[in-house]
Enzyme design. Structure first.
Site, mmCIF file in Angstrom:
data_model
loop_
_atom_site.group_PDB
_atom_site.id
_atom_site.type_symbol
_atom_site.label_atom_id
_atom_site.label_comp_id
_atom_site.label_asym_id
_atom_site.label_seq_id
_atom_site.Cartn_x
_atom_site.Cartn_y
_atom_site.Cartn_z
ATOM 1 N N ASP A 44 0.848 -1.192 0.000
ATOM 2 C CA ASP A 44 0.000 0.000 0.000
ATOM 3 C C ASP A 44 0.884 1.243 0.000
ATOM 4 O O ASP A 44 1.601 1.500 0.962
ATOM 5 C CB ASP A 44 -0.888 0.038 1.249
ATOM 6 C CG ASP A 44 -1.678 1.339 1.316
ATOM 7 O OD1 ASP A 44 -2.589 1.509 0.488
ATOM 8 O OD2 ASP A 44 -1.369 2.209 2.175
ATOM 9 N N TYR A 49 2.990 9.954 -0.758
ATOM 10 C CA TYR A 49 4.139 9.467 0.031
ATOM 11 C C TYR A 49 5.459 9.686 -0.717
ATOM 12 O O TYR A 49 6.530 9.507 -0.143
ATOM 13 C CB TYR A 49 4.012 7.970 0.353
ATOM 14 C CG TYR A 49 2.786 7.551 1.129
ATOM 15 C CD1 TYR A 49 1.965 8.481 1.759
ATOM 16 C CD2 TYR A 49 2.430 6.213 1.242
ATOM 17 C CE1 TYR A 49 0.839 8.090 2.460
ATOM 18 C CE2 TYR A 49 1.315 5.814 1.947
ATOM 19 C CZ TYR A 49 0.507 6.752 2.546
ATOM 20 O OH TYR A 49 -0.609 6.342 3.239
ATOM 21 N N LYS A 74 -2.816 5.665 -4.018
ATOM 22 C CA LYS A 74 -3.890 6.620 -3.721
ATOM 23 C C LYS A 74 -3.677 7.916 -4.512
ATOM 24 O O LYS A 74 -2.533 8.357 -4.678
ATOM 25 C CB LYS A 74 -3.907 6.961 -2.225
ATOM 26 C CG LYS A 74 -3.778 5.756 -1.312
ATOM 27 C CD LYS A 74 -3.879 6.113 0.161
ATOM 28 C CE LYS A 74 -3.544 4.929 1.043
ATOM 29 N NZ LYS A 74 -2.095 4.678 1.209
ATOM 30 N N HIS A 107 -7.543 9.394 -1.656
ATOM 31 C CA HIS A 107 -6.853 9.433 -0.361
ATOM 32 C C HIS A 107 -7.704 10.066 0.749
ATOM 33 O O HIS A 107 -7.594 9.703 1.917
ATOM 34 C CB HIS A 107 -5.542 10.218 -0.530
ATOM 35 C CG HIS A 107 -4.469 9.860 0.441
ATOM 36 N ND1 HIS A 107 -3.148 9.768 0.102
ATOM 37 C CD2 HIS A 107 -4.514 9.563 1.766
ATOM 38 C CE1 HIS A 107 -2.421 9.443 1.167
ATOM 39 N NE2 HIS A 107 -3.234 9.323 2.201
HETATM 40 P P1 NDP Z 1 1.463 1.322 11.859
HETATM 41 O O1 NDP Z 1 0.362 1.021 12.813
HETATM 42 O O2 NDP Z 1 1.713 0.394 10.758
HETATM 43 O O3 NDP Z 1 2.782 1.493 12.727
HETATM 44 C C1 NDP Z 1 3.995 1.839 12.139
HETATM 45 C C2 NDP Z 1 4.910 2.423 13.208
HETATM 46 O O4 NDP Z 1 5.147 1.449 14.245
HETATM 47 C C3 NDP Z 1 6.245 2.818 12.699
HETATM 48 O O5 NDP Z 1 6.699 3.903 13.486
HETATM 49 C C4 NDP Z 1 7.110 1.569 12.930
HETATM 50 O O6 NDP Z 1 8.444 1.948 13.115
HETATM 51 C C5 NDP Z 1 6.508 0.991 14.195
HETATM 52 N N1 NDP Z 1 6.422 -0.484 14.201
HETATM 53 C C6 NDP Z 1 6.173 -1.304 13.145
HETATM 54 N N2 NDP Z 1 6.119 -2.582 13.525
HETATM 55 C C7 NDP Z 1 6.334 -2.595 14.861
HETATM 56 C C8 NDP Z 1 6.400 -3.624 15.824
HETATM 57 N N3 NDP Z 1 6.230 -4.905 15.469
HETATM 58 N N4 NDP Z 1 6.640 -3.283 17.115
HETATM 59 C C9 NDP Z 1 6.818 -1.985 17.478
HETATM 60 N N5 NDP Z 1 6.761 -0.951 16.592
HETATM 61 C C10 NDP Z 1 6.524 -1.260 15.300
HETATM 62 O O7 NDP Z 1 1.219 2.821 11.379
HETATM 63 P P2 NDP Z 1 1.202 3.631 9.988
HETATM 64 O O8 NDP Z 1 0.648 4.942 10.341
HETATM 65 O O9 NDP Z 1 2.506 3.562 9.291
HETATM 66 O O10 NDP Z 1 0.096 2.893 9.108
HETATM 67 C C11 NDP Z 1 0.384 1.782 8.285
HETATM 68 C C12 NDP Z 1 0.110 2.093 6.835
HETATM 69 O O11 NDP Z 1 -1.211 2.573 6.672
HETATM 70 C C13 NDP Z 1 0.979 3.216 6.266
HETATM 71 O O12 NDP Z 1 2.303 2.826 6.024
HETATM 72 C C14 NDP Z 1 0.189 3.571 5.043
HETATM 73 O O13 NDP Z 1 0.406 2.611 4.021
HETATM 74 C C15 NDP Z 1 -1.232 3.508 5.585
HETATM 75 N N6 NDP Z 1 -1.707 4.828 6.082
HETATM 76 C C16 NDP Z 1 -2.722 5.418 5.400
HETATM 77 C C17 NDP Z 1 -3.239 6.625 5.783
HETATM 78 C C18 NDP Z 1 -4.363 7.225 5.016
HETATM 79 O O14 NDP Z 1 -4.706 8.385 5.230
HETATM 80 N N7 NDP Z 1 -4.996 6.504 4.118
HETATM 81 C C19 NDP Z 1 -2.689 7.363 6.946
HETATM 82 C C20 NDP Z 1 -1.626 6.640 7.629
HETATM 83 C C21 NDP Z 1 -1.182 5.420 7.209
HETATM 84 P P3 NDP Z 1 9.654 1.295 12.253
HETATM 85 O O15 NDP Z 1 9.372 1.573 10.806
HETATM 86 O O16 NDP Z 1 10.856 1.996 12.778
HETATM 87 O O17 NDP Z 1 9.634 -0.173 12.574
#
Ligand code: NDP
Length: 293
Positions: A44, A49, A74, A107
């Site tokens: 995704d 982005y 998106k 989006h």
């Molecule tokens: P997530 O819930 O996926 O969490 C990601 C965060 O948690 C990062 O900071 C990552 O850090 C950390 N993390 C990942 N895995 C672990 C773990 N196993 N244990 C502890 N920490 C962890 O949040 P996102 O906001 O990134 O959402 C996921 C996806 O959703 C996005 O990447 C995007 O594709 C989508 N999205 C869509 C939006 C929209 O408006 N449509 C808005 C926001 C997100 P690190 O990378 O350092 O591991």
């Protein structure tokens, strides 16, 4: 064993995907390649982005067939409008280096300029009819936005990608999605936004209820949250740039939460949104130019 979700037009998508929001463009190819090696088959991304090229590079580096990977991106609000959105599709596929997309979504709604939102969705309908995309959908649409869209267009969105994690689960939006036959895709599924944007002392990763369930199952908090989504019928797209977490977040197919355990996670909803208020999205405050391919 992985699992899949069948969309309302019969297209099958993986139930667990890989997100790349905030993944730096120069780190994206490696993260995507790692995810594909671990077993993820859905990526995704989003025009906004600015890392679609990295996603395409990661896919090519994986050596997998294009047809084995489900690619979602998106359209950003600055590209809404029938012709502009058709062009936004061209920008995205050129950056990704593919001919077709598996899922293309809007989006955000533009509540103050809903005619632009509808024109953009009309372009998605054209791309669907022309076979350029296999499914279309929306993101951050509240129930009233869905009603307004459905009243003015022909194709029911296949997905609505919204913020859903234990601290903000939007049951009203989930109910509206179900009523319309729309799959809820959970963004920030493990509550990443509660740590990178909230009070870092109170995050889903350290929540006592979630950690208690994790300890009981010999899994991690993130794995318990992802299992919660899958068992409640939502698609989830966790993001990480760290190989060990990318693997951890995919290792969720060997345990099951009981009904009372799911309910105990449902009960953690605070009603406090982490992301921007969908009703407040305007071109003036959130517009940004999406570069040409
Ligand atoms: P997530 O819930 O996926 O969490 C990601 C965060 O948690 C990062 O900071 C990552 O850090 C950390 N993390 C990942 N895995 C672990 C773990 N196993 N244990 C502890 N920490 C962890 O949040 P996102 O906001 O990134 O959402 C996921 C996806 O959703 C996005 O990447 C995007 O594709 C989508 N999205 C869509 C939006 C929209 O408006 N449509 C808005 C926001 C997100 P690190 O990378 O350092 O591991």
């Amino acid at each position: 064993m992985t699992s899949t979700i069948t969309l309302n037009n019969g297209v099958v998508m993986p139930a667990l995907g890989f997100g790349v929001f905030q993944t730096p463009p120069d780190a994206t190819a490696e993260a995507v390649e790692t995810a594909l090696r671990v077993g993820y088959r859905h990526i995704d991304t989003a025009a906004a982005y600015l890392n679609e090229r990295g996603v395409g590079d990661g896919i090519r580096r994986s050596g997998l067939d294009r047809s084995d990977i489900f690619i979602e991106t998106k359209v950003w609000i600055s590209d809404y409008g029938y012709d502009k959105t058709l062009h936004a599709f061209e920008k995205s596929v050129r950056k990704l280096g593919v001919d077709t997309l598996d899922l293309l979504i809007l989006h955000q709604a533009l509540p103050g300029a809903f005619d632009k939102t509808i024109a953009a969705y009309r372009a998605l309908e054209t791309l669907l009819a022309d076979g350029r995309v296999r499914a279309i959908g929306v993101s951050n649409f509240m129930p009233a936005h869905l009603d307004e869209l459905l009243a003015a267009t022909d194709v029911v969105p296949a997905v609505n990608q919204v913020e859903v994690h234990p601290y903000f689960s939007q049951p009203d939006v989930q109910r509206a999605d179900v009523a319309h036959g729309i799959v809820t895709q959970a963004w920030s599924p493990i509550g990443g936004i509660t740590s990178y944007r909230g009070d870092s002392s109170k995050t889903t990763f350290t929540d006592p209820v979630i950690v208690g369930l994790a300890d009981g199952h010999g899994k991690t908090a993130a794995q318990v949250m992802l299992r919660w989504h899958l068992q409640e019928g939502r698609q989830a797209i966790p993001k990480s740039v760290r190989p060990e977490r990318i693997a951890e977040n995919f290792d969720v197919f060997d345990f099951e939460l009981a009904a009372d355990e799911l309910a105990s996670i449902d009960a953690l909803d605070t009603g406090i949104r982490g992301g921007p208020e969908p009703e407040m999205i305007t071109l003036e405050s959130f517009g940004r130019e999406i570069p040409e391919a």
